[in-house]
Motif scaffolding. Sequence first.
Motif, PDB file in Angstrom:
ATOM      1  N   GLY A 310      25.481  35.340  70.348  1.00 21.03           N
ATOM      2  CA  GLY A 310      26.928  35.267  70.492  1.00 21.03           C
ATOM      3  C   GLY A 310      27.402  35.343  71.924  1.00 21.03           C
ATOM      4  O   GLY A 310      26.823  36.051  72.754  1.00 21.03           O
ATOM      5  N   MET A 311      28.496  34.612  72.220  1.00 20.57           N
ATOM      6  CA  MET A 311      29.095  34.603  73.548  1.00 20.57           C
ATOM      7  C   MET A 311      30.578  34.879  73.451  1.00 20.57           C
ATOM      8  O   MET A 311      31.272  34.331  72.586  1.00 20.57           O
ATOM      9  N   ALA A 312      31.088  35.712  74.337  1.00 19.55           N
ATOM     10  CA  ALA A 312      32.508  36.013  74.394  1.00 19.55           C
ATOM     11  C   ALA A 312      33.260  34.877  75.091  1.00 19.55           C
ATOM     12  O   ALA A 312      32.650  34.066  75.800  1.00 19.55           O
ATOM     13  N   PRO A 313      34.579  34.826  74.926  1.00 22.84           N
ATOM     14  CA  PRO A 313      35.354  33.749  75.560  1.00 22.84           C
ATOM     15  C   PRO A 313      35.216  33.698  77.080  1.00 22.84           C
ATOM     16  O   PRO A 313      35.391  32.628  77.672  1.00 22.84           O
ATOM     17  N   ASP A 314      34.884  34.827  77.714  1.00 22.67           N
ATOM     18  CA  ASP A 314      34.742  34.822  79.171  1.00 22.67           C
ATOM     19  C   ASP A 314      33.342  34.412  79.632  1.00 22.67           C
ATOM     20  O   ASP A 314      33.051  34.418  80.835  1.00 22.67           O
ATOM     21  N   GLY A 315      32.471  34.069  78.683  1.00 23.22           N
ATOM     22  CA  GLY A 315      31.131  33.619  79.031  1.00 23.22           C
ATOM     23  C   GLY A 315      30.070  34.702  79.004  1.00 23.22           C
ATOM     24  O   GLY A 315      28.878  34.390  79.123  1.00 23.22           O
ATOM     25  N   SER A 316      30.467  35.952  78.843  1.00 29.89           N
ATOM     26  CA  SER A 316      29.474  37.022  78.740  1.00 29.89           C
ATOM     27  C   SER A 316      28.796  36.965  77.372  1.00 29.89           C
ATOM     28  O   SER A 316      29.412  36.560  76.380  1.00 29.89           O
ATOM     29  N   ILE A 317      27.544  37.359  77.330  1.00 32.80           N
ATOM     30  CA  ILE A 317      26.800  37.360  76.074  1.00 32.80           C
ATOM     31  C   ILE A 317      27.145  38.635  75.314  1.00 32.80           C
ATOM     32  O   ILE A 317      26.880  39.742  75.790  1.00 32.80           O
ATOM     33  N   CYS A 318      27.737  38.476  74.143  1.00 32.30           N
ATOM     34  CA  CYS A 318      28.169  39.647  73.371  1.00 32.30           C
ATOM     35  C   CYS A 318      27.130  40.079  72.347  1.00 32.30           C
ATOM     36  O   CYS A 318      27.203  41.182  71.819  1.00 32.30           O
ATOM     37  N   ASP A 319      26.169  39.223  72.037  1.00 35.52           N
ATOM     38  CA  ASP A 319      25.034  39.596  71.198  1.00 35.52           C
ATOM     39  C   ASP A 319      23.822  38.854  71.752  1.00 35.52           C
ATOM     40  O   ASP A 319      23.710  37.636  71.608  1.00 35.52           O
ATOM     41  N   ASP A 320      22.934  39.602  72.405  1.00 38.65           N
ATOM     42  CA  ASP A 320      21.784  38.973  73.068  1.00 38.65           C
ATOM     43  C   ASP A 320      20.554  38.913  72.166  1.00 38.65           C
ATOM     44  O   ASP A 320      19.454  38.609  72.629  1.00 38.65           O
ATOM     45  N   GLY A 321      20.734  39.191  70.848  1.00 39.85           N
ATOM     46  CA  GLY A 321      19.632  39.038  69.917  1.00 39.85           C
ATOM     47  C   GLY A 321      19.243  37.578  69.773  1.00 39.85           C
ATOM     48  O   GLY A 321      20.021  36.660  70.069  1.00 39.85           O
ATOM     49  N   LYS A 322      18.012  37.366  69.314  1.00 36.88           N
ATOM     50  CA  LYS A 322      17.522  36.014  69.060  1.00 36.88           C
ATOM     51  C   LYS A 322      17.403  35.867  67.536  1.00 36.88           C
ATOM     52  O   LYS A 322      16.643  36.599  66.897  1.00 36.88           O
ATOM     53  N   TYR A 323      18.148  34.937  66.985  1.00 36.64           N
ATOM     54  CA  TYR A 323      18.184  34.727  65.539  1.00 36.64           C
ATOM     55  C   TYR A 323      17.437  33.440  65.201  1.00 36.64           C
ATOM     56  O   TYR A 323      17.588  32.427  65.886  1.00 36.64           O
ATOM     57  N   HIS A 324      16.675  33.489  64.121  1.00 33.35           N
ATOM     58  CA  HIS A 324      15.831  32.341  63.767  1.00 33.35           C
ATOM     59  C   HIS A 324      16.649  31.069  63.568  1.00 33.35           C
ATOM     60  O   HIS A 324      16.253  29.996  63.994  1.00 33.35           O
ATOM     61  N   TRP A 325      17.816  31.199  62.904  1.00 35.40           N
ATOM     62  CA  TRP A 325      18.561  30.002  62.548  1.00 35.40           C
ATOM     63  C   TRP A 325      19.152  29.312  63.772  1.00 35.40           C
ATOM     64  O   TRP A 325      19.304  28.084  63.784  1.00 35.40           O
ATOM     65  N   VAL A 326      19.469  30.090  64.797  1.00 31.36           N
ATOM     66  CA  VAL A 326      20.021  29.500  66.016  1.00 31.36           C
ATOM     67  C   VAL A 326      18.992  28.577  66.664  1.00 31.36           C
ATOM     68  O   VAL A 326      19.298  27.447  67.069  1.00 31.36           O
ATOM     69  N   GLN A 327      17.763  29.061  66.747  1.00 33.82           N
ATOM     70  CA  GLN A 327      16.701  28.250  67.352  1.00 33.82           C
ATOM     71  C   GLN A 327      16.430  27.012  66.493  1.00 33.82           C
ATOM     72  O   GLN A 327      16.265  25.897  67.011  1.00 33.82           O
ATOM     73  N   ALA A 328      16.386  27.200  65.171  1.00 37.44           N
ATOM     74  CA  ALA A 328      16.042  26.099  64.276  1.00 37.44           C
ATOM     75  C   ALA A 328      17.091  24.987  64.334  1.00 37.44           C
ATOM     76  O   ALA A 328      16.752  23.803  64.474  1.00 37.44           O
ATOM     77  N   GLU A 329      18.365  25.352  64.228  1.00 36.04           N
ATOM     78  CA  GLU A 329      19.404  24.334  64.262  1.00 36.04           C
ATOM     79  C   GLU A 329      19.463  23.642  65.616  1.00 36.04           C
ATOM     80  O   GLU A 329      19.769  22.440  65.704  1.00 36.04           O
TER      81      GLU A 329
END
Length: 409
Positions: A310-329
Amino acid sequence: MTAPRPNYRSADFLRAHIRQTMAFYDPVATDASGGQYHFFLDDGTVYDTRTRHLVSATRFVVTHAMLYRTTGEQRYQAGMLHALQFLRTAFLDPATGGYAWLIDWNEGRATVQDATRHCYGMAFVMLAYARAFEAGVPEARQWLAQAFDTAEQHFWQPPAGLYADEASPDWQLTGYRGQNANMHACEALISAFRATGERRYIERAEQLAQGICQRQAALSSPASAPAAEGWVWEHFHADWSVDWDYNRHDRSNIFRPWGYQIGHQTEWAKLLLQLDALLPADWHLPCAQRLFDAAVHRGWDAEHGGLYYGMAPDGSICDDGKYHWVQAESLAAAAVLAARTGDERYWQWYHRIWAYCWAHFVDHDHGAWFRILHRDNRNTTREKSNAGKVDYHNMGACYDVLGVVEGCE
């Protein structure tokens, strides 16, 4: 020890990986009393035998249909039919056309735990029926039409040209509006058109894509989202104005997290080009490229690899976890963009993301993919699959890319 790196663009590799991933679930996931189990630890242990979620139930139909169409093996056909029967007998309320969100399944009997009507769930109901019809279940065409008509009757909002998100069991809408349900409805309707050829499905898919990727995305302006102009935000009020605070303190919510989802920008890029192949429009390709390029630019972790959540509107990363579906898509989107544009940099992204997943997400010991990793790629949960996962995204990504590389060979 990491397994030897394969040729990620090989059709043989993609077919084998789909089978190997499904091998984690098949046949241990099958519950002879009905459907499949939905909750698995990393080693394949079922840690909840009774809770059944609509999203998992529908996705098991989809994954078995994909395997059956890919291999022709009867066991996958049987798994698809088993999952279909469970969807229709345990989740469907014939009196209202709605589907339960969550049930308790005990000794062959379903007790509804949450009867909330979710458009997100209905999207996957439609996708399940579309894929089942493609895989040779003739009745699924009628079931698909019924589900579509139910969604149109209760969720469709003509002034917005989008679906509402949530309703009570008697179809009273709540005030929440979301892009995610519309994105997956678009996905389902693309599949529905492929399966049936009925233009109402693809025309509605185009309307959803325009509504989210053009009109709603334009609300992410330089003033409101200086680092995400034109990106797709997740949450909206009943009038489709942006709700910047929805789940602000629940940024890892499984279905409605706060922030711009890196993976949803790339997933939309993939869907726009799949839509364009069936109903071309001049805006599809430039929008897909813009969303993908911005997402990987902002979302790639240069230190540890992989795309952030996840990224906040200002460009900062608000959730720096790595999720399987993000990589797959994202790897699927990269392949579709590469094939459409001929631009080698998209194949470079495809290989970069796959190499990362092969090293960190693919469980070479037990099978399937890990669900979520810490930023430094440590596995922080023993849960291989919780509600909704069942490795639908990664098997589906391989299936999508298989269509691309087979067309290139």
